[in-house]
Design an enzyme around this catalytic site. Structure first.
Site: not given
Ligand code: NAI
Length: 328
Positions: A159, A187
């Protein structure tokens, strides 16, 4: 010759495994002079495919690959391991609630946490990739009696890399110019890629990119939804970039962090930044020796960031609640 580092990988015959193992074996993770042993863990139905992967590893004749052990036995798989990379997990199927997925995978991570505690090297570090990775990590950590909490990590580096790349594209600079990018929280689609503290060539991103609406809107949603966008385009999930995220995470935890910068990884909160103690939440961390690490202090959280971090932490609390029965 240096002593080999032993790396255990679960889900070794899966998509991420297929990208990851060759990079570890080739020296991309620990350097060209560091031999590695691979202990590759699969469930019984995956063993045949794993046999093929092992044949391909043989056929690369990697100078840094010392030994490969394919197994479906957790004790054998984690024996003497220095790095446990928990990639394998059961994917969400049609009609399955998130809670069901948490329960099914949770049981797997109890067993793996226990096997790590019982078999791994005393310096073992564990990185959980299999989703829902923060809560799977929480479960493994709780099951791994005697292994300190600060040895458990869940991956948000993919990410972070995605966010850096989006900012660089918007600013028309190379991604190397972007630093201090923190992914906060879970996440999942609630994660918060923090543009308020990020820098481009040492300047605040908000000074370089004047389009605040883009930063608050499209930038965040693009990073949050990137996995789904790749599945839609490729017809398969983002395995190569996830494997790259694993390599980057381990490199960042085993080498000193560049001065003034930080990296994102989910770790066990001690209440930093108002994040509930005991949750595995992504935050900015740094290491000066590539062994111990600390949460970066003094990162400013404005009202916009606070709302988003709190929303992601709330989701982590709900996930923890859903797996309470799996925690000792
Ligand atoms: P995949 O389905 O291709 O492979 C998973 C492998 O795990 C399969 O070979 C399966 O047999 C194995 N497996 C299942 N249960 C196991 C167990 N108990 N022990 C050992 N092996 C087991 O999936 P892929 O694409 O490799 O993804 C793996 C996981 O990584 C998924 O949960 C995915 O959602 C997650 N992921 C996480 C990311 C992150 O940034 N944290 C990014 C991308 C994927």
């Amino acid at each position: 010759m240096k002593d080999p580092i032993t790396v255990s990988v679960t889900g070794a015959a899966g998509q991420i495994g297929y990208s990851l193992l060759f990079r570890i074996a080739s020296g991309a993770m620990f350097g060209p002079d560091q031999p590695v042993n691979l202990r590759l863990i699969e469930i019984e139905p995956g063993m045949k495919a794993l046999e093929g992967v092992v044949m391909e590893l043989d056929d690369c004749a990697f100078p840094t690959l010392n030994e490969v052990v394919p197994t479906c036995d957790l004790n054998e798989g984690f024996r003497g391991t220095n790095w446990a990379l928990l990639v394998g997990s059961v994917p969400r199927k049609a009609g399955m609630e998130r809670k069901d997925l948490l329960g099914i995978n949770g049981k797997i991570f109890v067993g793996q946490g226990k096997a790590i505690a019982g078999n791994a090297a005393s310096d073992v570090r564990t990185l959980v990739v299999g989703n829902p990775c923060n809560t799977n990590c929480l479960i493994a950590m709780n099951a791994a009696d005697g292994v300190p909490n600060d040895r458990f990590f869940a991956m948000t580096r993919l990410d972070e890399n995605r966010a850096k790349s989006q900012l660089a594209k918007k600013a028309g600079v190379h991604q190397n110019a972007v630093s201090n990018l923190c992914i906060w929280g879970n996440h999942s689609a609630t994660q918060y890629p923090d543009f308020t503290n990020a820098k481009i060539d040492g300047k605040a991103v908000t000074d370089v990119i004047s389009d605040r609406a883009w930063l608050e809107g499209e930038f965040i949603s693009t990073v949050q939804q990137r996995g789904a966008a790749i599945i839609q385009a490729r017809g398969a999930s983002s395995a190569a970039s996830a494997a790259n995220g694993v390599v980057d995470t381990v490199k960042s935890l085993t080498n000193p962090t560049p001065a003034g910068d930080w990296t994102s990884v989910a770790v066990c909160s001690n209440g930093e930044f108002g994040i509930d103690t005991g949750l595995i939440a992504s935050m900015p961390i740094r290491t000066s020796d590539g062994k111990s690490w600390e949460v970066v202090e003094g990162v400013e959280i404005d009202a916009f960031s606070r709302d988003r971090i709190d929303a992601s932490v709330q989701e982590l609390k709900e996930e923890r609640e859903a797996v309470q029965d799996l925690m000792s």
